[in-house]
Design a protein around this motif. Sequence first.
Motif, PDB file in Angstrom:
ATOM      1  N   ILE A  42      42.019  73.455  41.820  1.00 30.66           N
ATOM      2  CA  ILE A  42      40.799  72.648  41.744  1.00 30.66           C
ATOM      3  C   ILE A  42      39.623  73.574  41.411  1.00 30.66           C
ATOM      4  O   ILE A  42      39.443  74.608  42.058  1.00 30.66           O
ATOM      5  CB  ILE A  42      40.533  71.924  43.078  1.00 30.66           C
ATOM      6  N   GLY A  43      38.872  73.221  40.389  1.00 26.31           N
ATOM      7  CA  GLY A  43      37.654  73.957  40.064  1.00 26.31           C
ATOM      8  C   GLY A  43      36.508  73.429  40.912  1.00 26.31           C
ATOM      9  O   GLY A  43      36.366  72.219  41.080  1.00 26.31           O
ATOM     10  N   ILE A  44      35.733  74.334  41.470  1.00 25.29           N
ATOM     11  CA  ILE A  44      34.608  73.941  42.327  1.00 25.29           C
ATOM     12  C   ILE A  44      33.355  74.612  41.780  1.00 25.29           C
ATOM     13  O   ILE A  44      33.280  75.847  41.769  1.00 25.29           O
ATOM     14  CB  ILE A  44      34.840  74.391  43.785  1.00 25.29           C
ATOM     15  N   LYS A  45      32.409  73.822  41.299  1.00 26.24           N
ATOM     16  CA  LYS A  45      31.156  74.402  40.794  1.00 26.24           C
ATOM     17  C   LYS A  45      30.018  74.012  41.720  1.00 26.24           C
ATOM     18  O   LYS A  45      29.773  72.825  41.938  1.00 26.24           O
ATOM     19  CB  LYS A  45      30.858  73.869  39.383  1.00 26.24           C
ATOM     20  N   ILE A  46      29.346  75.021  42.241  1.00 25.44           N
ATOM     21  CA  ILE A  46      28.240  74.777  43.153  1.00 25.44           C
ATOM     22  C   ILE A  46      26.926  74.959  42.391  1.00 25.44           C
ATOM     23  O   ILE A  46      26.699  76.006  41.780  1.00 25.44           O
ATOM     24  CB  ILE A  46      28.301  75.746  44.355  1.00 25.44           C
ATOM     25  N   TYR A  47      26.086  73.926  42.420  1.00 24.43           N
ATOM     26  CA  TYR A  47      24.771  73.970  41.770  1.00 24.43           C
ATOM     27  C   TYR A  47      23.699  74.058  42.840  1.00 24.43           C
ATOM     28  O   TYR A  47      23.774  73.359  43.857  1.00 24.43           O
ATOM     29  CB  TYR A  47      24.545  72.720  40.931  1.00 24.43           C
ATOM     30  N   PHE A  48      22.707  74.892  42.585  1.00 24.80           N
ATOM     31  CA  PHE A  48      21.662  75.129  43.584  1.00 24.80           C
ATOM     32  C   PHE A  48      20.403  74.342  43.260  1.00 24.80           C
ATOM     33  O   PHE A  48      20.222  73.881  42.122  1.00 24.80           O
ATOM     34  CB  PHE A  48      21.389  76.627  43.686  1.00 24.80           C
ATOM     35  N   VAL A  49      19.541  74.219  44.255  1.00 27.24           N
ATOM     36  CA  VAL A  49      18.280  73.495  44.057  1.00 27.24           C
ATOM     37  C   VAL A  49      17.495  74.142  42.910  1.00 27.24           C
ATOM     38  O   VAL A  49      17.581  75.364  42.706  1.00 27.24           O
ATOM     39  CB  VAL A  49      17.430  73.478  45.355  1.00 27.24           C
ATOM     40  N   LYS A  60      22.358  71.682  45.516  1.00 21.42           N
ATOM     41  CA  LYS A  60      21.947  70.403  44.930  1.00 21.42           C
ATOM     42  C   LYS A  60      23.140  69.481  44.721  1.00 21.42           C
ATOM     43  O   LYS A  60      23.071  68.284  44.961  1.00 21.42           O
ATOM     44  CB  LYS A  60      21.247  70.649  43.591  1.00 21.42           C
ATOM     45  N   LYS A  61      24.229  70.042  44.228  1.00 19.16           N
ATOM     46  CA  LYS A  61      25.442  69.246  44.017  1.00 19.16           C
ATOM     47  C   LYS A  61      26.650  70.155  43.886  1.00 19.16           C
ATOM     48  O   LYS A  61      26.523  71.354  43.615  1.00 19.16           O
ATOM     49  CB  LYS A  61      25.318  68.374  42.766  1.00 19.16           C
ATOM     50  N   VAL A  62      27.806  69.558  44.088  1.00 14.37           N
ATOM     51  CA  VAL A  62      29.064  70.281  43.903  1.00 14.37           C
ATOM     52  C   VAL A  62      29.942  69.439  42.983  1.00 14.37           C
ATOM     53  O   VAL A  62      30.089  68.229  43.194  1.00 14.37           O
ATOM     54  CB  VAL A  62      29.782  70.544  45.246  1.00 14.37           C
ATOM     55  N   VAL A  63      30.480  70.076  41.953  1.00 16.05           N
ATOM     56  CA  VAL A  63      31.351  69.379  41.009  1.00 16.05           C
ATOM     57  C   VAL A  63      32.786  69.873  41.206  1.00 16.05           C
ATOM     58  O   VAL A  63      33.058  71.063  41.085  1.00 16.05           O
ATOM     59  CB  VAL A  63      30.898  69.601  39.555  1.00 16.05           C
ATOM     60  N   PHE A  64      33.656  68.942  41.536  1.00 11.56           N
ATOM     61  CA  PHE A  64      35.064  69.249  41.744  1.00 11.56           C
ATOM     62  C   PHE A  64      35.841  68.809  40.506  1.00 11.56           C
ATOM     63  O   PHE A  64      35.759  67.648  40.105  1.00 11.56           O
ATOM     64  CB  PHE A  64      35.597  68.509  42.969  1.00 11.56           C
ATOM     65  N   LYS A  65      36.584  69.739  39.902  1.00 16.57           N
ATOM     66  CA  LYS A  65      37.398  69.390  38.735  1.00 16.57           C
ATOM     67  C   LYS A  65      38.852  69.280  39.164  1.00 16.57           C
ATOM     68  O   LYS A  65      39.507  70.283  39.469  1.00 16.57           O
ATOM     69  CB  LYS A  65      37.227  70.442  37.636  1.00 16.57           C
ATOM     70  N   LEU A  66      39.344  68.040  39.205  1.00 18.51           N
ATOM     71  CA  LEU A  66      40.717  67.793  39.639  1.00 18.51           C
ATOM     72  C   LEU A  66      41.674  67.911  38.453  1.00 18.51           C
ATOM     73  O   LEU A  66      41.256  68.028  37.302  1.00 18.51           O
ATOM     74  CB  LEU A  66      40.823  66.383  40.242  1.00 18.51           C
ATOM     75  N   HIS A  67      42.955  67.841  38.730  1.00 18.75           N
ATOM     76  CA  HIS A  67      43.986  67.825  37.687  1.00 18.75           C
ATOM     77  C   HIS A  67      43.766  66.630  36.762  1.00 18.75           C
ATOM     78  O   HIS A  67      43.301  65.577  37.204  1.00 18.75           O
ATOM     79  CB  HIS A  67      45.352  67.706  38.358  1.00 18.75           C
ATOM     80  N   ASP A  68      44.088  66.817  35.472  1.00 22.92           N
ATOM     81  CA  ASP A  68      43.853  65.751  34.489  1.00 22.92           C
ATOM     82  C   ASP A  68      44.649  64.473  34.752  1.00 22.92           C
ATOM     83  O   ASP A  68      44.365  63.435  34.153  1.00 22.92           O
ATOM     84  CB  ASP A  68      44.160  66.263  33.073  1.00 22.92           C
ATOM     85  N   THR A  69      45.655  64.568  35.624  1.00 21.63           N
ATOM     86  CA  THR A  69      46.403  63.354  35.980  1.00 21.63           C
ATOM     87  C   THR A  69      45.548  62.374  36.788  1.00 21.63           C
ATOM     88  O   THR A  69      45.932  61.218  36.955  1.00 21.63           O
ATOM     89  CB  THR A  69      47.663  63.697  36.807  1.00 21.63           C
ATOM     90  N   TYR A  70      44.384  62.827  37.281  1.00 23.02           N
ATOM     91  CA  TYR A  70      43.517  61.935  38.066  1.00 23.02           C
ATOM     92  C   TYR A  70      42.509  61.221  37.169  1.00 23.02           C
ATOM     93  O   TYR A  70      41.947  61.839  36.259  1.00 23.02           O
ATOM     94  CB  TYR A  70      42.753  62.726  39.139  1.00 23.02           C
ATOM     95  N   PRO A  71      42.305  59.929  37.433  1.00 27.82           N
ATOM     96  CA  PRO A  71      41.223  59.243  36.712  1.00 27.82           C
ATOM     97  C   PRO A  71      39.879  59.875  37.056  1.00 27.82           C
ATOM     98  O   PRO A  71      39.684  60.302  38.199  1.00 27.82           O
ATOM     99  CB  PRO A  71      41.306  57.799  37.214  1.00 27.82           C
ATOM    100  N   ASN A  72      38.964  59.932  36.087  1.00 33.01           N
ATOM    101  CA  ASN A  72      37.657  60.577  36.298  1.00 33.01           C
ATOM    102  C   ASN A  72      37.839  61.910  37.013  1.00 33.01           C
ATOM    103  O   ASN A  72      37.337  62.089  38.114  1.00 33.01           O
ATOM    104  CB  ASN A  72      36.731  59.688  37.129  1.00 33.01           C
ATOM    105  N   SER A  73      38.563  62.826  36.369  1.00 33.21           N
ATOM    106  CA  SER A  73      38.976  64.044  37.079  1.00 33.21           C
ATOM    107  C   SER A  73      37.804  64.970  37.427  1.00 33.21           C
ATOM    108  O   SER A  73      37.959  65.874  38.231  1.00 33.21           O
ATOM    109  CB  SER A  73      40.036  64.799  36.270  1.00 33.21           C
ATOM    110  N   THR A  74      36.626  64.747  36.827  1.00 30.26           N
ATOM    111  CA  THR A  74      35.444  65.523  37.220  1.00 30.26           C
ATOM    112  C   THR A  74      34.650  64.709  38.228  1.00 30.26           C
ATOM    113  O   THR A  74      34.112  63.660  37.898  1.00 30.26           O
ATOM    114  CB  THR A  74      34.579  65.851  35.995  1.00 30.26           C
TER     115      THR A  74
END
Length: 154
Positions: free
Chosen positions: A89-96, A55-69
């Motif tokens: 980088i954190g990668i969260k995979i969400y399923f349907v 359904k979606k993938v959420v990438f969590k970047l380093h806090d130095t990035y604006p809108n890091s999620t």
Amino acid sequence: GKRLKSVSISRPIVYGNVAKPFGEKRPPEANAEHTHTWTVFVKDPQGKDLSYFIKKVVFKLHDTYPNSTRTIESPPFQVTETGWGEFEIGIKIYFVPESNEKNVSLYHNLKLHPYGFPPGHVLTDKDREVQSILYDEIVFNEPTERMFEILTKT
Ligand code: SLL
């Protein structure tokens, strides 16, 4: 929904990043300290569309990035950025929703720098185009009947 006991079904994915230094053409939007353009992604090993079960993938970047999620709700499930440093980088995979599955958390070490060349080797531009990509399989144990249908109809 009802779950299929004793059924286990998996789907292959690849995840990771490609990166390269700016070289001659610096993106105008990049900060002065930035040196590289990179893309982190989750995709099918054969390039097929994964949105039938993701359904979606959420990438969590380093806090130095604006809108890091960064939430990516449709394919390609990827984020392209510029930067200067490597980080996890954190990668969260969400399923349907029909799957009734919890999300899956992956972690990827962003790679920007080439290594592993013999001593004295002079790096070419091609050598500086690095990638770090892993193959993995997402396993669904006792999938819902609906999820089993979704996974097997394609
Ligand atoms: C380091 N642990 O200290 C790492 C952190 C952070 C990377 C790297 C730029 C972000 C921005 C960027 O590349 N951050 O300017 O928005 O080396």
